[in-house]
Design a protein around this motif. Sequence first.
Motif, PDB file in Angstrom:
ATOM      1  N   CYS A 140       0.844  -1.203   0.000  1.00  0.00           N
ATOM      2  CA  CYS A 140       0.000   0.000   0.000  1.00  0.00           C
ATOM      3  C   CYS A 140       0.877   1.249   0.000  1.00  0.00           C
ATOM      4  O   CYS A 140       1.750   1.397   0.862  1.00  0.00           O
ATOM      5  N   CYS A 143      -0.166   3.278   3.554  1.00  0.00           N
ATOM      6  CA  CYS A 143       0.170   2.830   4.910  1.00  0.00           C
ATOM      7  C   CYS A 143       1.324   1.820   4.932  1.00  0.00           C
ATOM      8  O   CYS A 143       1.787   1.438   6.000  1.00  0.00           O
ATOM      9  N   TYR A 145       1.214  -1.336   4.118  1.00  0.00           N
ATOM     10  CA  TYR A 145       0.779  -2.722   4.325  1.00  0.00           C
ATOM     11  C   TYR A 145       1.139  -3.555   3.083  1.00  0.00           C
ATOM     12  O   TYR A 145       0.839  -3.138   1.964  1.00  0.00           O
ATOM     13  N   CYS A 153      -7.016  -1.133   0.082  1.00  0.00           N
ATOM     14  CA  CYS A 153      -6.143  -1.660   1.116  1.00  0.00           C
ATOM     15  C   CYS A 153      -7.000  -2.053   2.312  1.00  0.00           C
ATOM     16  O   CYS A 153      -7.704  -1.207   2.859  1.00  0.00           O
ATOM     17  N   CYS A 156      -5.745  -0.017   5.727  1.00  0.00           N
ATOM     18  CA  CYS A 156      -6.113   1.372   6.021  1.00  0.00           C
ATOM     19  C   CYS A 156      -7.451   1.743   5.415  1.00  0.00           C
ATOM     20  O   CYS A 156      -7.986   2.816   5.684  1.00  0.00           O
TER      21      CYS A 156
END
Length: 592
Positions: A140, A143, A145, A153, A156
């Motif tokens: 992501c 964030c 991730y 995502c 987030c």
Amino acid sequence: MLTCAAWPYANGPRHIGHVSGFAVPADVFSRYQRMAGKDVLMVSGTDEHGTAIQVKADGEGLTARETADKYHRIIVEDLQGLGLSYDLYTRTTTLNHAEVVQELFRSLHDNGYVVAHKQLGAISPSTGRTLADRYIEGTCPICGYDGARGDQCDNCGNQLDPIDLINPHSRINGEVPNFVETEHFFLDLPALSDALQEWLGTRTDWRPNVIRFSTEFAKDLKPRAVTRDLDWGVRIPIEGWTDADMKRIYVWFDAVTGYLSASVEWARRVGRPDAWKDWWTNAGAESYYFMGKDNITFHTVIWPGMLIGANGEGSRGGTPSAFGVLDLPTEIVSSEFLTMSGSKFSSSRNKVIYVRDFLAEFGPDALRYYIAVAGPENQDTDFTWSEFVRRVNFELANEWGNLVNRSVSMAHKNVGAIPTAGELTDEDRALLAASKEAFTTVGELLERARFKQAIGEAMRVVSLANKYLSDSEPWKKKDDPVRRDTILHVALQAVADCNTLLTPFMPHAAQKVHEALGGTGVWAAQPELIEVEEEGAPSYPVLMGDYAAEAARWASVPIVAGTPLAKPSPIFAKLDEKLGETGPAWSPVLTD
Ligand SMILES: [Zn+2]
């Protein structure tokens, strides 16, 4: 009252986690509303388009249509088995659905809320096919991730474009997609943002976290793609696009429009083609949408945005579609997840309990009861066999089943009919008052979709009735038949009241209890599976039902002394305690 239950996806059989999130709560709600006198229209169907169906079909060596046909039928049978009282349960591959989706799309386009843009699309180098957003995974950009998907995502919650992902790769085979230019239509959500925020501001009775989350989401909307490079979906009703081989309306747009198309189809099937308007263009109608928590913003922001745009009510104005000015959702009822050993059900990891297996062994009402009393209404909730067995044995068999059985048995043995009541004592009056009052308490909770509290209140009256029977000891009143008959009459009235209170939750058992009390006819109606077809294509099943024919009403109805009673058979069988350890042989091994 329009009840919109989320549309199950046709990529496999449903597991008990799926039905605990949308279908069973929607049915309990609809059954209650019908009993309380509302004109209910409960609609849904199988969501059958999109890339995931194509991927599943490729894996099974079938066409997308064959895969959709196969799983639609399985899902319909499961939902019928659960006794879900759909006025219409249909599917998204019908001609009617395509027409309704296209009309909504066309009006959004005409009103300026659907606009074409060139973008970079992901193509699989090995197949040459478009790789759908959700099949692309990467890190992501917002964030960090590392399991973010191309469309959003999960960490987030932000909407993403696959091109934004860091290190994008295919979730199907790991290859890195090529990004090539392709033209698509986008829903101009920013042009609907003000109208959406204004409308969300009027939703004061929604749960605060749902309003807060949705309002934040509505403030920061990006245009969202409504078409895809794909050959499995609804065709795009715009000149130059209709015949394009690899251009279709995006499955999310098509699925969420199903609530409207199913209502239109229902009206046609009952021979009153305009009847759907009573639920969609009527200020006096309410609409309740039931879904899992992962689907909230589709129902609180995106679907309302589509309706606002099609109504010509966003910042660009416009004129209403052929459907007229459509009503926006009244209430959103979202569930959390039912988990197993702390994680989500997963077909791929073989951590799953299918509805079909469950129904074959335990029948529908034990599952419906468990979902209501111990389901994921407010928080993620772990399913365990020990909890299931305990609740069936102690609550359904010992408490409720036994109350019915011993009160009807004693009346049958001593009188052969519902006994006549003599003078009432304070204890008699207290129980009757409690069961009568419960219609208000439980009804108010069901109005607000508080299922767990509602069934808790109903079961509290069951406990009171059991205690009353134990304390009054009618079996010791051989020398005082008038008192004995009075106690039995009061107990049977409480049984009848409890049965009514429990009918939305356990309609199959309710029918049996109705008959045990000497009742005849349909107490709680069940959906019928009907084979239909269109244009010579193979027939397929839909669910419909004659729910107006059922006798159940949300009220304490006095029982009639003298009604003959037969010897009752048990309503709920006790389960083998050993099942509580590992579950049936077909269950995956679960640990508490
Ligand atoms: Zn993120």
